[in-house]
Structures are given as structure tokens and as C-alpha cells.
Design a protein around this motif. Structure first.
Motif, mmCIF file in Angstrom:
data_model
loop_
_atom_site.group_PDB
_atom_site.id
_atom_site.type_symbol
_atom_site.label_atom_id
_atom_site.label_comp_id
_atom_site.label_asym_id
_atom_site.label_seq_id
_atom_site.Cartn_x
_atom_site.Cartn_y
_atom_site.Cartn_z
ATOM 1 N N PHE A 172 1.582 -17.653 38.356
ATOM 2 C CA PHE A 172 2.914 -18.093 38.732
ATOM 3 C C PHE A 172 3.704 -18.578 37.523
ATOM 4 N N GLU A 173 2.993 -18.932 36.451
ATOM 5 C CA GLU A 173 3.684 -19.252 35.197
ATOM 6 C C GLU A 173 4.376 -18.016 34.645
ATOM 7 N N GLU A 174 3.676 -16.879 34.696
ATOM 8 C CA GLU A 174 4.272 -15.616 34.260
ATOM 9 C C GLU A 174 5.433 -15.235 35.168
ATOM 10 N N ALA A 175 5.286 -15.472 36.463
ATOM 11 C CA ALA A 175 6.355 -15.158 37.414
ATOM 12 C C ALA A 175 7.603 -15.976 37.124
ATOM 13 N N LEU B 283 10.687 -11.696 45.805
ATOM 14 C CA LEU B 283 9.499 -11.006 46.318
ATOM 15 C C LEU B 283 8.680 -10.400 45.178
ATOM 16 N N GLY B 284 9.378 -9.815 44.228
ATOM 17 C CA GLY B 284 8.685 -9.226 43.088
ATOM 18 C C GLY B 284 7.942 -10.275 42.288
ATOM 19 N N ARG B 285 8.604 -11.418 42.050
ATOM 20 C CA ARG B 285 7.954 -12.491 41.298
ATOM 21 C C ARG B 285 6.759 -13.053 42.071
ATOM 22 N N LEU B 286 6.853 -13.039 43.399
ATOM 23 C CA LEU B 286 5.712 -13.478 44.208
ATOM 24 C C LEU B 286 4.502 -12.587 43.951
ATOM 25 N N PHE B 287 4.732 -11.276 43.905
ATOM 26 C CA PHE B 287 3.637 -10.349 43.621
ATOM 27 C C PHE B 287 3.059 -10.602 42.227
ATOM 28 N N VAL B 288 3.945 -10.866 41.250
ATOM 29 C CA VAL B 288 3.474 -11.164 39.895
ATOM 30 C C VAL B 288 2.632 -12.434 39.901
ATOM 31 N N GLY B 289 3.100 -13.449 40.651
ATOM 32 C CA GLY B 289 2.356 -14.692 40.733
ATOM 33 C C GLY B 289 0.982 -14.509 41.344
ATOM 34 N N LEU B 290 0.922 -13.700 42.388
ATOM 35 C CA LEU B 290 -0.357 -13.461 43.055
ATOM 36 C C LEU B 290 -1.278 -12.587 42.216
ATOM 37 N N MET C 11 14.445 -0.717 20.259
ATOM 38 C CA MET C 11 14.000 0.141 21.360
ATOM 39 C C MET C 11 12.484 0.048 21.528
ATOM 40 N N GLU C 12 12.045 -0.557 22.630
ATOM 41 C CA GLU C 12 10.612 -0.616 22.914
ATOM 42 C C GLU C 12 10.279 0.405 23.999
ATOM 43 N N ILE C 13 9.547 1.436 23.614
ATOM 44 C CA ILE C 13 9.165 2.489 24.556
ATOM 45 C C ILE C 13 7.899 2.058 25.280
ATOM 46 N N LYS C 14 7.912 2.171 26.601
ATOM 47 C CA LYS C 14 6.809 1.632 27.386
ATOM 48 C C LYS C 14 6.160 2.688 28.283
ATOM 49 N N ASN C 15 4.841 2.581 28.357
ATOM 50 C CA ASN C 15 4.046 3.419 29.256
ATOM 51 C C ASN C 15 3.177 2.571 30.180
ATOM 52 N N ASP C 16 3.417 1.252 30.215
ATOM 53 C CA ASP C 16 2.537 0.381 30.997
ATOM 54 C C ASP C 16 2.975 0.296 32.456
ATOM 55 N N TRP C 17 2.083 -0.164 33.297
ATOM 56 C CA TRP C 17 2.323 -0.398 34.714
ATOM 57 C C TRP C 17 2.861 0.817 35.461
ATOM 58 N N MET C 18 2.477 1.992 34.998
ATOM 59 C CA MET C 18 2.974 3.211 35.640
ATOM 60 C C MET C 18 2.436 3.374 37.057
ATOM 61 N N ILE C 19 1.341 2.697 37.348
ATOM 62 C CA ILE C 19 0.762 2.767 38.689
ATOM 63 C C ILE C 19 1.708 2.209 39.749
ATOM 64 N N LEU C 20 2.669 1.392 39.311
ATOM 65 C CA LEU C 20 3.599 0.760 40.251
ATOM 66 C C LEU C 20 4.762 1.660 40.637
ATOM 67 N N ASP C 21 4.897 2.776 39.960
ATOM 68 C CA ASP C 21 5.985 3.712 40.277
ATOM 69 C C ASP C 21 5.495 5.131 39.975
#
Length: 366
Positions: free
Chosen positions: A103-106, A92-99, A179-189
Motif C-alpha cells: 500500500f506504500e507503493e499504491a 480501484l487500480g491502486r487497491l490492486f497495487v496495494g494488494l 524516453m523510457e521504453i517499457k516491456n514490463d507488466w505486459m501480462i496486465l494487457d
């Protein structure tokens, strides 16, 4: 007309309810992973205390004598895992990524790894973690919500797992964690938090507290009156022998490089080495370089400058034999791949190794 409006609202409500249930299902993955990790740690503690525990034989994974004090850390090559904490996420998560993306990224997200201990027991000695802060706790997750399944969602428990392996295998080849510290896609959580200097200090404290004397820090090799790069250029890196049983953390270069460096420009209290890109090697703390494209000429120049380089053998779940050969011949010391024995979903004939089926080898200079 009223009937049409009712049907419209029923359809909208149905879609909203379905979307809500899907989101809840994706969030539930994280909760389940946390329960699995907690139970895994309980089993590990019992396992190490039991009579059935037998340390792994380090010689199975290497092609050199680890007791040879002439071999320096920058003179070996290590096959490393990429996004080493990641489990294969929900379709389901990959489906959202594809949409939302492609879908290559998914499709490129359809992979997962064994737990950290199983990877270590298989000979993996370098990993990559994506670190985020959620509800005042550090977590390891790839993309919030849509690709959030993890074999080690709690960073603190991941450190405890590393510590357990290290203390029960006191002569293991040094483990290097990028160690890769991330601040991206915070809108999703909504529970994710921005990481600033205060959080970086907390991260330092957690690493030091959990790893203790297993940790090898920049200050452990700094020489009096010298900056880190000057030490590397004059005295060089420590021997592999002197680092047996140690764990090294490297901050992935990016948005947090300068912020982290400013916490202590002397590096004396920093538990992590500060990774840089190839165009930043003039900095006086240059030690580990991230150069993901296996450009042989560029990497050889960096390696010849006594720097330790991380490159990627493959990307996007696409393996290319020439890229594999270039990565090895470049001399890069950390060779990251998604086609290693650390994967939980690969057949043996799909896995790659270094010379003579080893995972850690002595670098051959042309």
C-alpha cells in the motif's frame, strides 16, 4: 449437498463477474483518455489559430539571457516533470497495487499532471515519457490496467502537441524529453507488444515525421571524423541560443540501449540521443547520463566531464529538503521532481522551484 454446491457456484460466479466488471472499468479509462486527448488536440488547433492566442513570455521562467550565445546547453539547470503524461489513476487500480505489492507503493501512485501544453505554458521544459507498444501503436502509460490513465495516451498525438507548442513558440528554451521504453507488466494487457529492433526503427520514424525541423538530433552536432563524446569533449555542447525552438529526445538507459545503438552506430540517422548510466561513460556516444540519486560528488564529476546529467530531486512522492539542495548543488542539468508546477493536484505552496522562483536557471559552478 446440492444446495451447498449451488451456493458455492453462485458465490464464485459473483466474484468472477465482479472482477470482470472491475477490469472492464479500468480498461474503459484508457478509452476515455483517448477521447479526451483527441478533443484536446482539436481545441488546441483552434486555439493557436484564434486571435486570442498569445505566446507565453519565456523570460518568466528563466534567470539568464537566452540570446547570450556564450551559455551552453550543459550550463543550465532545468526543473523537469516525472512521468509527465500521467493522470491520477483510479482508486480501484491502486487497491490492486496495494494488494499485489504494497500500500506504500499504491500511495506513491496518487499523483497526476496537467496536459502537456499547460505544462509547457507553465515553464516546464523537460519531461519523462514511458513508451509502450499496443496494437502497433506507441502509447504513454505508467502501469498497464492498474495505473494506466494518461493525459496523452497516444504518443503520436503527444508529438503533435509538442510540435504545435514549439512552432507557435519558436524561441522557447529547448525541450528535453527522456524516453523510457517499457516491456514490463505486459501480462496486465494482452494487447501490449514486445519492442524489438523493428519497433525501434518505427519509433524513430514517428519522431522524425512528427517533429520535423523542430527536432535536434545527435547528427546535428556531430563533427566530421569525431564520435559524439569526442565532439562534446573538444567543441562542447551547442549554445542555448542556437537551440531555441528545438526539441531533444533522450533514450533512457536500460534494456534497449544496445539494441538502439546497433540500429546505427554512427548515430547519423538516430533522432534520439542515447542515455547512459554513470558506469558507462567510457562509451564513445556518452552524452546524457541518468543518475537518479543526487550524489553530489559523483554528479559533479560527470558534469565536469561535459556530460548532461539527469537526477531526481525526490522519489516515491516523498520530498526531502536536503535531497533537493543536493540535487541543485550537484550541478545536474535536468532536475526531475513530482512537486513541480506541472502537477494537476498540488497546491501552490506545495510546489518547488529553483532560484528566485524560476524553472530554468544558469548553473552556478562552485
Amino acid at each position: 449437498m446440492i444446495k451447498i454446491i449451488k451456493i458455492f457456484f453462485i458465490v464464485v460466479l459473483s466474484f468472477v463477474t465482479l472482477f470482470f466488471l472491475i477490469v472492464m472499468r479500468l480498461f474503459a479509462i484508457k478509452i476515455n483518455d483517448s477521447i479526451i486527448q483527441t478533443n484536446h488536440m482539436k481545441r488546441l488547433n483552434n486555439y493557436y489559430e484564434s486571435s486570442s492566442f498569445e505566446p507565453v513570455d519565456e523570460s518568466e521562467f528563466i534567470n539568464f539571457d537566452p540570446l547570450d550565445e556564450s551559455i551552453k546547453l550543459n550550463e543550465i539547470q532545468i526543473l523537469a516533470t516525472h512521468n509527465s503524461y500521467k493522470k491520477t489513476g483510479a482508486a480501484l487500480g491502486r487497491l490492486f497495487v496495494g494488494l499485489g505489492d504494497s500500500f506504500e507503493e499504491a500511495r506513491a501512485l496518487k499523483y497526476g499532471y496537467e496536459n502537456l501544453t499547460t505544462q509547457f505554458e507553465s515553464g516546464i521544459r523537460s519531461m519523462e515519457f514511458d513508451v509502450r507498444m499496443r496494437k502497433e501503436q506507441f502509447v504513454l502509460t505508467h502501469v498497464p490496467l492498474v495505473d494506466n490513465s494518461s493525459v496523452a495516451p497516444s504518443f503520436e498525438l503527444a508529438l503533435e502537441e509538442i510540435y504545435l507548442f514549439s512552432t507557435n513558440h519558436p524561441n522557447h528554451i529547448p525541450i528535453i524529453i527522456l524516453m523510457e521504453i517499457k516491456n514490463d507488466w505486459m501480462i496486465l494487457d494482452h494487447a501490449l507488444q514486445h519492442i524489438e529492433s523493428e519497433q525501434l526503427l518505427k519509433l524513430n520514424t514517428v519522431i522524425i515525421d512528427k517533429l520535423g525541423d523542430r527536432l535536434f538530433q545527435p547528427n546535428d552536432m556531430l563533427e566530421s571524423g569525431k564520435k559524439l563524446n569526442e565532439t562534446i569533449q573538444t567543441t562542447g555542447w551547442p549554445s542555448v541560443f542556437s537551440l531555441l525552438g528545438k526539441v531533444i529526445f533522450v533514450l533512457h538507459p536500460g534494456d534497449f540501449t544496445d539494441m538502439y545503438y546497433e540500429l546505427d552506430t554512427s548515430l547519423e540517422t538516430q533522432p534520439m540521443f542515447i542515455g547512459l548510466y554513470s558506469n558507462q561513460i567510457d562509451r564513445n556516444y556518452a552524452s546524457f547520463i541518468v543518475h537518479n540519486q543526487p550524489d553530489v560528488q559523483t554528479i559533479r564529476s560527470l558534469v565536469d566531464s561535459n556530460l548532461i546529467v539527469r537526477t531526481r530531486i525526490d522519489s516515491g512522492l516523498v520530498f526531502n529538503q536536503q535531497r533537493y539542495l543536493d540535487a541543485i548543488s550537484s550541478g545536474a542539468q535536468i532536475l526531475t521532481s513530482d512537486f513541480t508546477i506541472g502537477r494537476s493536484d498540488l497546491k501552490v505552496d506545495e510546489m518547488i522551484f529553483l532560484a528566485n522562483e524560476k524553472l530554468i536557471i544558469k548553473r552556478i559552478d562552485d
